[in-house]
Design a protein around this motif. Structure first.
Motif, PDB file in Angstrom:
ATOM      1  N   HIS A  19       0.983  -1.211   0.058  1.00 37.56           N
ATOM      2  CA  HIS A  19       0.022   0.026  -0.011  1.00 37.56           C
ATOM      3  C   HIS A  19       0.928   1.355  -0.015  1.00 37.56           C
ATOM      4  CE1 HIS A  19      -3.776  -2.367   0.735  1.00 37.56           C
ATOM      5  NE2 HIS A  19      -2.823  -3.149   1.491  1.00 37.56           N
ATOM      6  N   ILE A  20       0.536   2.082  -0.908  1.00 35.99           N
ATOM      7  CA  ILE A  20       1.370   3.289  -1.166  1.00 35.99           C
ATOM      8  C   ILE A  20       0.578   4.649  -1.062  1.00 35.99           C
ATOM      9  CG2 ILE A  20       3.513   2.069  -2.092  1.00 35.99           C
ATOM     10  CD1 ILE A  20       2.470   3.119  -4.869  1.00 35.99           C
ATOM     11  N   GLY A  21       1.396   5.782  -0.893  1.00 43.14           N
ATOM     12  CA  GLY A  21       0.422   6.991  -0.828  1.00 43.14           C
ATOM     13  C   GLY A  21       0.755   7.810  -2.188  1.00 43.14           C
ATOM     14  N   ALA A  22       1.198   7.121  -3.322  1.00 37.21           N
ATOM     15  CA  ALA A  22       1.532   7.879  -4.585  1.00 37.21           C
ATOM     16  C   ALA A  22       1.073   6.987  -5.490  1.00 37.21           C
ATOM     17  CB  ALA A  22       2.854   7.911  -4.523  1.00 37.21           C
ATOM     18  N   LYS A  23       0.613   7.667  -6.544  1.00 39.69           N
ATOM     19  CA  LYS A  23      -0.070   7.275  -7.812  1.00 39.69           C
ATOM     20  C   LYS A  23       0.808   7.248  -8.830  1.00 39.69           C
ATOM     21  CE  LYS A  23      -4.933   7.269  -7.356  1.00 39.69           C
ATOM     22  NZ  LYS A  23      -6.110   7.041  -8.286  1.00 39.69           N
ATOM     23  N   ASP A  46      -7.017   4.642 -11.770  1.00 39.76           N
ATOM     24  CA  ASP A  46      -7.118   3.509 -11.054  1.00 39.76           C
ATOM     25  C   ASP A  46      -6.508   3.560  -9.464  1.00 39.76           C
ATOM     26  OD1 ASP A  46      -8.327   2.204 -13.161  1.00 39.76           O
ATOM     27  OD2 ASP A  46      -6.350   1.485 -13.938  1.00 39.76           O
ATOM     28  N   ASP A  47      -6.770   2.604  -8.683  1.00 47.27           N
ATOM     29  CA  ASP A  47      -6.144   2.643  -7.604  1.00 47.27           C
ATOM     30  C   ASP A  47      -5.279   1.596  -7.201  1.00 47.27           C
ATOM     31  OD1 ASP A  47      -7.408   4.903  -6.508  1.00 47.27           O
ATOM     32  OD2 ASP A  47      -9.382   3.908  -5.946  1.00 47.27           O
ATOM     33  N   GLU A  48      -4.779   0.705  -8.094  1.00 41.77           N
ATOM     34  CA  GLU A  48      -3.860  -0.421  -7.985  1.00 41.77           C
ATOM     35  C   GLU A  48      -3.137  -0.566  -9.402  1.00 41.77           C
ATOM     36  OE1 GLU A  48      -6.662  -3.312  -6.451  1.00 41.77           O
ATOM     37  OE2 GLU A  48      -6.578  -4.369  -8.351  1.00 41.77           O
ATOM     38  N   ILE A  49      -2.030  -1.245  -9.104  1.00 40.66           N
ATOM     39  CA  ILE A  49      -1.304  -1.377 -10.493  1.00 40.66           C
ATOM     40  C   ILE A  49      -0.312  -2.690 -10.030  1.00 40.66           C
ATOM     41  CG2 ILE A  49       0.672   0.166 -10.119  1.00 40.66           C
ATOM     42  CD1 ILE A  49       0.378   0.932 -13.264  1.00 40.66           C
ATOM     43  N   ILE A  50      -0.114  -3.317 -10.888  1.00 43.62           N
ATOM     44  CA  ILE A  50       0.842  -4.586 -10.788  1.00 43.62           C
ATOM     45  C   ILE A  50       2.172  -4.280 -11.602  1.00 43.62           C
ATOM     46  CG2 ILE A  50       1.293  -7.015 -11.509  1.00 43.62           C
ATOM     47  CD1 ILE A  50      -1.573  -7.448 -10.836  1.00 43.62           C
ATOM     48  N   CYS A  51       3.354  -4.393 -11.032  1.00 44.18           N
ATOM     49  CA  CYS A  51       4.425  -4.241 -11.793  1.00 44.18           C
ATOM     50  C   CYS A  51       4.788  -5.444 -12.690  1.00 44.18           C
ATOM     51  CB  CYS A  51       5.924  -4.121 -10.771  1.00 44.18           C
ATOM     52  SG  CYS A  51       7.404  -4.074 -11.558  1.00 44.18           S
ATOM     53  N   SER A  52       5.074  -5.071 -13.894  1.00 41.11           N
ATOM     54  CA  SER A  52       5.427  -6.144 -15.144  1.00 41.11           C
ATOM     55  C   SER A  52       6.576  -6.877 -14.892  1.00 41.11           C
ATOM     56  CB  SER A  52       5.162  -5.268 -16.597  1.00 41.11           C
ATOM     57  OG  SER A  52       6.145  -4.355 -16.715  1.00 41.11           O
ATOM     58  N   TYR A  53       7.562  -6.342 -13.962  1.00 42.67           N
ATOM     59  CA  TYR A  53       8.698  -7.112 -13.952  1.00 42.67           C
ATOM     60  C   TYR A  53       8.327  -8.136 -12.667  1.00 42.67           C
ATOM     61  CZ  TYR A  53      11.588  -4.463 -17.024  1.00 42.67           C
ATOM     62  OH  TYR A  53      12.033  -4.112 -18.144  1.00 42.67           O
ATOM     63  N   CYS A  54       8.244  -7.543 -11.678  1.00 44.63           N
ATOM     64  CA  CYS A  54       8.228  -8.429 -10.231  1.00 44.63           C
ATOM     65  C   CYS A  54       6.831  -8.942  -9.699  1.00 44.63           C
ATOM     66  CB  CYS A  54       8.940  -7.823  -9.164  1.00 44.63           C
ATOM     67  SG  CYS A  54       7.985  -6.241  -8.666  1.00 44.63           S
ATOM     68  N   SER A  55       5.788  -8.591 -10.577  1.00 38.95           N
ATOM     69  CA  SER A  55       4.289  -8.792 -10.287  1.00 38.95           C
ATOM     70  C   SER A  55       3.856  -8.239  -8.834  1.00 38.95           C
ATOM     71  CB  SER A  55       4.213 -10.305 -10.280  1.00 38.95           C
ATOM     72  OG  SER A  55       4.429 -10.839 -11.686  1.00 38.95           O
ATOM     73  N   THR A  56       4.609  -7.345  -8.363  1.00 46.72           N
ATOM     74  CA  THR A  56       4.050  -6.925  -7.110  1.00 46.72           C
ATOM     75  C   THR A  56       2.992  -5.926  -7.049  1.00 46.72           C
ATOM     76  OG1 THR A  56       6.310  -6.824  -6.152  1.00 46.72           O
ATOM     77  CG2 THR A  56       4.647  -5.112  -5.148  1.00 46.72           C
ATOM     78  N   LEU A  57       1.690  -6.222  -6.622  1.00 42.52           N
ATOM     79  CA  LEU A  57       0.667  -5.358  -6.395  1.00 42.52           C
ATOM     80  C   LEU A  57       0.613  -4.171  -5.636  1.00 42.52           C
ATOM     81  CD1 LEU A  57      -2.369  -4.906  -7.244  1.00 42.52           C
ATOM     82  CD2 LEU A  57      -2.934  -6.345  -5.559  1.00 42.52           C
ATOM     83  N   TYR A  58       0.679  -3.015  -6.270  1.00 45.57           N
ATOM     84  CA  TYR A  58       0.699  -1.795  -5.703  1.00 45.57           C
ATOM     85  C   TYR A  58      -0.789  -1.272  -5.523  1.00 45.57           C
ATOM     86  CZ  TYR A  58       5.692  -1.547  -5.852  1.00 45.57           C
ATOM     87  OH  TYR A  58       7.147  -2.025  -5.667  1.00 45.57           O
ATOM     88  N   LYS A  59      -1.274  -0.836  -4.323  1.00 43.92           N
ATOM     89  CA  LYS A  59      -2.475  -0.422  -3.803  1.00 43.92           C
ATOM     90  C   LYS A  59      -2.254   0.995  -3.318  1.00 43.92           C
ATOM     91  CE  LYS A  59      -5.495  -4.522  -3.665  1.00 43.92           C
ATOM     92  NZ  LYS A  59      -6.438  -4.847  -2.796  1.00 43.92           N
ATOM     93  N   TYR A  60      -3.105   2.069  -3.828  1.00 43.04           N
ATOM     94  CA  TYR A  60      -3.005   3.611  -3.462  1.00 43.04           C
ATOM     95  C   TYR A  60      -3.851   3.652  -2.216  1.00 43.04           C
ATOM     96  CZ  TYR A  60      -3.956   8.269  -3.198  1.00 43.04           C
ATOM     97  OH  TYR A  60      -4.053   9.596  -2.839  1.00 43.04           O
ATOM     98  N   ASP A  61      -3.210   4.280  -1.376  1.00 47.97           N
ATOM     99  CA  ASP A  61      -3.881   4.572   0.072  1.00 47.97           C
ATOM    100  C   ASP A  61      -3.773   6.123   0.520  1.00 47.97           C
ATOM    101  OD1 ASP A  61      -4.507   4.713   2.738  1.00 47.97           O
ATOM    102  OD2 ASP A  61      -3.646   3.076   3.543  1.00 47.97           O
ATOM    103  N   PRO A  62      -4.833   6.728   0.300  1.00 46.36           N
ATOM    104  CA  PRO A  62      -4.651   8.169   0.191  1.00 46.36           C
ATOM    105  C   PRO A  62      -4.232   8.740   1.708  1.00 46.36           C
ATOM    106  CG  PRO A  62      -6.840   7.631   0.161  1.00 46.36           C
ATOM    107  CD  PRO A  62      -6.269   6.342  -0.015  1.00 46.36           C
ATOM    108  N   SER A  63      -4.519   7.706   2.724  1.00 43.45           N
ATOM    109  CA  SER A  63      -4.072   8.318   4.229  1.00 43.45           C
ATOM    110  C   SER A  63      -2.438   8.148   4.385  1.00 43.45           C
ATOM    111  CB  SER A  63      -4.656   7.009   5.212  1.00 43.45           C
ATOM    112  OG  SER A  63      -3.947   5.845   5.123  1.00 43.45           O
ATOM    113  N   LEU A  64      -1.908   7.658   3.365  1.00 38.35           N
ATOM    114  CA  LEU A  64      -0.339   7.501   3.380  1.00 38.35           C
ATOM    115  C   LEU A  64      -0.036   8.777   2.806  1.00 38.35           C
ATOM    116  CD1 LEU A  64       0.310   3.802   2.768  1.00 38.35           C
ATOM    117  CD2 LEU A  64       0.655   4.932   4.924  1.00 38.35           C
TER     118      LEU A  64
END
Length: 86
Positions: A19-23, A46-64
Motif C-alpha cells: 500500500h503506497i501514498g503515491a499514484k 485506478d487505485d492499483e497497479i501490478i509491476c510487469s517485472y516483479c508482479s508486485t501489486l501496489y494499492k493506493y492508500d490516500p491516508s499515506l
C-alpha cells in the motif's frame, strides 16, 4: 522523498501487496544489487497497479504520504554517501 523526486518502492519482504501514498512512482523490485530495471508506474485513475517485472501489486492508500508505504520497509531511499563516494 516527494520533494526530492519520484518515490521508489521495493518488495524485499516478499509481500503480495504494498500500500503506497503515491499514484506515480518507481518500482525497483528488490534493493540493489538485486533490483530489476527501475520502472515508472502510473496508476492514472485506478487505485492499483501490478509491476510487469516483479508482479508486485501496489494499492493506493490516500491516508499515506506520497513517500510512505505499508509495510514501511518497502520504501527505498538511495544511500547518498555511496553515490557521492564513486
Amino acid at each position: 522523498m516527494a520533494d526530492k523526486g519520484t518515490p521508489h518502492f521495493h518488495n524485499d519482504p516478499g509481500v503480495s501487496t504494498i500500500h503506497i501514498g503515491a499514484k506515480e512512482f518507481m518500482c525497483i523490485g528488490a534493493t540493489p544489487p538485486l533490483d530489476h530495471p527501475h520502472i515508472f508506474l502510473d496508476m492514472g485513475s485506478d487505485d492499483e497497479i501490478i509491476c510487469s517485472y516483479c508482479s508486485t501489486l501496489y494499492k493506493y492508500d490516500p491516508s499515506l504520504k506520497s513517500n510512505e508505504a505499508r509495510p514501511a520497509e518497502c520504501v527505498w531511499e538511495e544511500d547518498l554517501t555511496e553515490t557521492t563516494a564513486r
